[in-house]
Design a protein around this motif. Structure first.
Motif, PDB file in Angstrom:
ATOM      1  N   VAL A 159       0.833  -1.202   0.000  1.00 24.29           N
ATOM      2  CA  VAL A 159       0.000   0.000   0.000  1.00 24.29           C
ATOM      3  C   VAL A 159       0.869   1.254   0.000  1.00 24.29           C
ATOM      4  N   ARG A 160       1.984   1.196   0.715  1.00 28.92           N
ATOM      5  CA  ARG A 160       2.846   2.375   0.866  1.00 28.92           C
ATOM      6  C   ARG A 160       3.698   2.654  -0.364  1.00 28.92           C
ATOM      7  N   LEU A 161       3.797   1.676  -1.256  1.00 31.72           N
ATOM      8  CA  LEU A 161       4.593   1.867  -2.466  1.00 31.72           C
ATOM      9  C   LEU A 161       3.744   2.502  -3.567  1.00 31.72           C
ATOM     10  N   ASP A 162       4.324   3.424  -4.269  1.00 34.33           N
ATOM     11  CA  ASP A 162       3.609   4.075  -5.372  1.00 34.33           C
ATOM     12  C   ASP A 162       3.997   3.374  -6.674  1.00 34.33           C
ATOM     13  N   LEU A 163       3.410   2.173  -6.861  1.00 35.14           N
ATOM     14  CA  LEU A 163       3.768   1.366  -8.014  1.00 35.14           C
ATOM     15  C   LEU A 163       2.824   1.625  -9.183  1.00 35.14           C
ATOM     16  N   PRO A 164       3.307   1.500 -10.407  1.00 37.23           N
ATOM     17  CA  PRO A 164       2.400   1.591 -11.571  1.00 37.23           C
ATOM     18  C   PRO A 164       1.461   0.392 -11.567  1.00 37.23           C
ATOM     19  N   TRP A 165       0.328   0.565 -12.217  1.00 39.21           N
ATOM     20  CA  TRP A 165      -0.684  -0.497 -12.186  1.00 39.21           C
ATOM     21  C   TRP A 165      -0.184  -1.791 -12.825  1.00 39.21           C
ATOM     22  N   THR A 166       0.762  -1.688 -13.743  1.00 36.99           N
ATOM     23  CA  THR A 166       1.294  -2.892 -14.374  1.00 36.99           C
ATOM     24  C   THR A 166       2.010  -3.795 -13.370  1.00 36.99           C
ATOM     25  N   LEU A 167       2.474  -3.219 -12.275  1.00 32.16           N
ATOM     26  CA  LEU A 167       3.102  -4.000 -11.203  1.00 32.16           C
ATOM     27  C   LEU A 167       2.131  -4.273 -10.064  1.00 32.16           C
ATOM     28  N   SER A 168       1.328  -3.269  -9.700  1.00 27.77           N
ATOM     29  CA  SER A 168       0.456  -3.413  -8.522  1.00 27.77           C
ATOM     30  C   SER A 168      -0.656  -4.426  -8.751  1.00 27.77           C
ATOM     31  N   VAL A 169      -1.227  -4.463  -9.953  1.00 30.06           N
ATOM     32  CA  VAL A 169      -2.327  -5.399 -10.218  1.00 30.06           C
ATOM     33  C   VAL A 169      -1.875  -6.855 -10.092  1.00 30.06           C
ATOM     34  N   PRO A 170      -0.764  -7.264 -10.732  1.00 32.40           N
ATOM     35  CA  PRO A 170      -0.320  -8.652 -10.543  1.00 32.40           C
ATOM     36  C   PRO A 170       0.030  -8.974  -9.090  1.00 32.40           C
ATOM     37  N   LEU A 171       0.662  -8.027  -8.382  1.00 31.76           N
ATOM     38  CA  LEU A 171       1.039  -8.281  -6.992  1.00 31.76           C
ATOM     39  C   LEU A 171      -0.188  -8.451  -6.101  1.00 31.76           C
ATOM     40  N   TRP A 172      -1.192  -7.589  -6.293  1.00 28.08           N
ATOM     41  CA  TRP A 172      -2.417  -7.713  -5.496  1.00 28.08           C
ATOM     42  C   TRP A 172      -3.179  -8.987  -5.850  1.00 28.08           C
ATOM     43  N   THR A 173      -3.117  -9.379  -7.116  1.00 29.07           N
ATOM     44  CA  THR A 173      -3.798 -10.606  -7.533  1.00 29.07           C
ATOM     45  C   THR A 173      -3.188 -11.821  -6.855  1.00 29.07           C
ATOM     46  N   VAL A 174      -1.859 -11.904  -6.865  1.00 28.40           N
ATOM     47  CA  VAL A 174      -1.173 -13.020  -6.208  1.00 28.40           C
ATOM     48  C   VAL A 174      -1.429 -12.988  -4.709  1.00 28.40           C
ATOM     49  N   TYR A 175      -1.352 -11.786  -4.117  1.00 28.45           N
ATOM     50  CA  TYR A 175      -1.588 -11.658  -2.672  1.00 28.45           C
ATOM     51  C   TYR A 175      -2.979 -12.161  -2.303  1.00 28.45           C
ATOM     52  N   GLY A 176      -3.996 -11.721  -3.034  1.00 27.15           N
ATOM     53  CA  GLY A 176      -5.373 -12.108  -2.715  1.00 27.15           C
ATOM     54  C   GLY A 176      -5.583 -13.601  -2.805  1.00 27.15           C
ATOM     55  N   PHE A 177      -5.016 -14.217  -3.853  1.00 31.35           N
ATOM     56  CA  PHE A 177      -5.177 -15.657  -4.043  1.00 31.35           C
ATOM     57  C   PHE A 177      -4.486 -16.439  -2.930  1.00 31.35           C
ATOM     58  N   VAL A 178      -3.224 -16.125  -2.651  1.00 38.63           N
ATOM     59  CA  VAL A 178      -2.464 -16.866  -1.648  1.00 38.63           C
ATOM     60  C   VAL A 178      -3.049 -16.663  -0.255  1.00 38.63           C
ATOM     61  N   THR A 179      -3.411 -15.441   0.084  1.00 40.60           N
ATOM     62  CA  THR A 179      -4.001 -15.183   1.407  1.00 40.60           C
ATOM     63  C   THR A 179      -5.341 -15.890   1.535  1.00 40.60           C
ATOM     64  N   GLY A 180      -6.096 -15.944   0.444  1.00 40.19           N
ATOM     65  CA  GLY A 180      -7.361 -16.674   0.461  1.00 40.19           C
ATOM     66  C   GLY A 180      -7.169 -18.151   0.756  1.00 40.19           C
ATOM     67  N   LEU A 181      -6.065 -18.727   0.272  1.00 42.01           N
ATOM     68  CA  LEU A 181      -5.769 -20.128   0.583  1.00 42.01           C
ATOM     69  C   LEU A 181      -5.557 -20.323   2.079  1.00 42.01           C
ATOM     70  N   PHE A 182      -4.781 -19.435   2.685  1.00 42.97           N
ATOM     71  CA  PHE A 182      -4.513 -19.574   4.117  1.00 42.97           C
ATOM     72  C   PHE A 182      -5.728 -19.201   4.962  1.00 42.97           C
ATOM     73  N   PHE A 183      -6.570 -18.272   4.476  1.00 38.65           N
ATOM     74  CA  PHE A 183      -7.859 -18.038   5.137  1.00 38.65           C
ATOM     75  C   PHE A 183      -8.661 -19.334   5.178  1.00 38.65           C
TER      76      PHE A 183
END
Length: 372
Positions: free
Chosen positions: A70-94
């Motif tokens: 959240v604190r990083l000012d990343l372009p969407w080309t980087l932030s979208v893939p990172l958030w996608t991976v984060y959501g999927f992996v965290t959902g597994l552990f949830f």
């Protein structure tokens, strides 16, 4: 009379169900229990908590990484893939934590009922699941598994007689049974709705439950929807003695919702949604998908009241292979569900051994899926 539903899946050669080669009579519960080593029924609090700690550490590290993102000012080309991976992996552990709370609900987590109740309430509340409310209705699902009237999970619709006109499925029926649609587009839309809203529909409306699954003599069609909600302590889903615990479940939800509100004021609503909401939706998807696949297969019968027995109902569930994620993050709940239905107090880490112990006597009563 037995009713069957349809779906397909695959299973690997590692599964004990591959031993099912011959039709046999359904063994009684005592015979199956005697075949299972006594150690499989032993519950280790220390071992169970080790999995809780492991999954909570994983989720905490993922949360921390998300806050840094959240604190990083990343372009969407980087932030979208990172958030996608984060959501999927965290959902597994949830989902893994959800399953550990599921162990608590069956008292297979430990031999201490207070520890089970407290741990389950904490873990499920953290995931916005009303622990005791779910526990009470889920216990009836195990008690009446695959009973066409009293089961509480994914009870299929009866086919109309030849002289009867097939009724158009309602919107709620399409949510819980995405195969009810006739066209591919509608089927896809129904499937998406099923995966996104199937779990809330069950919690709020008791969707998918049998017509006689309530604790009163009234049927589901006769009972208003608000009297079937898992959030209503006075709902007909519960007995009078269960009502205080339903209220306690709601208190847990309020605490977490209040916490999320404070977090959103600090980091923003969208960031809170990405950090917590997306993994929550993934968890909902997995819980609905796992439950659906456990109880839907061409050879897994649903029984009418005059032919149903506990053993036949429990054995009409399905083991499925899900690889590394299923065995190590979802704690084997997908791979060894049949034995769990027969003996829900066997801890998940003993279910594989217990499955191998009873597989030879089950024959075709344990339902394999086709190897591809």
């Amino acid at each position: 009379m037995a009713t069957t539903t349809t779906t397909t899946s695959t299973i690997t050669k590692r599964s004990p169900v591959m031993m099912a080669t011959k039709r046999t009579e359904v063994p009684d519960v005592k015979t199956m229990r005697d075949a299972i080593p006594a150690r499989c029924f032993e519950r280790s609090m220390l071992r169970s908590f080790s999995y809780v700690v492991r999954d909570l550490v994983a989720v905490s590290l993922l949360f921390y990484s998300a806050v840094q993102l959240v604190r990083l000012d990343l372009p969407w080309t980087l932030s979208v893939p990172l958030w996608t991976v984060y959501g999927f992996v965290t959902g597994l552990f949830f989902t893994g934590l959800w399953i550990l709370a599921h162990e608590c609900g069956h008292d297979s987590f430990s031999a201490n009922g207070t520890v089970n109740a407290t741990t389950g309430w904490f873990l499920h509340s953290m995931l916005l699941v009303p622990f005791f409310s779910w526990k009470f209705s889920h216990s009836r699902h195990h008690r009446y598994a695959n009973h066409m009237e009293k089961d509480t999970v994914f009870v299929p619709h009866r086919k109309p007689a030849e002289h009867q006109e097939k009724p158009e499925p309602t919107f709620l029926e399409r949510i819980m049974d995405h195969t009810a649609a006739d066209t591919p587009i509608v089927s896809i839309i129904s499937l998406i709705i099923h995966q996104l809203f199937g779990w809330p529909a069950y919690m709020l409306l008791n969707a998918g439950a049998g017509v006689k699954s309530l604790t009163t003599k009234s049927t589901r069609k006769e009972t208003p929807k608000y009297m079937q909600s898992h959030l209503n302590p006075t709902a007909h889903v519960f007995t009078q003695s269960e009502q205080p615990f339903v209220l306690l479940s709601n208190i847990g939800l309020v605490i977490i919702l209040a916490t999320l509100y404070q977090v959103s004021r600090s980091i923003g609503v969208m960031n809170t949604f990405f950090i917590y909401g997306v993994p929550y939706l993934w968890m909902n998807h997995w819980i609905v998908a796992i439950t659906y696949l456990h109880h839907t297969h061409p050879e897994a019968a649903h029984y009418e009241a005059d032919t149903w027995t506990y053993a036949k109902g429990a054995l009409s569930t399905v083991d499925r292979e899900f690889g590394f994620i299923g065995r190590h993050i979802f704690h084997g709940i997908i791979e060894y569900h049949v034995v769990h239905h027969i003996f829900p107090r066997i801890p998940f880490y003993h279910c594989e051994e217990a499955t191998w112990a009873i597989a030879p006597m089950l024959g075709d009563n344990i339902h394999p899926v086709q190897v591809r």
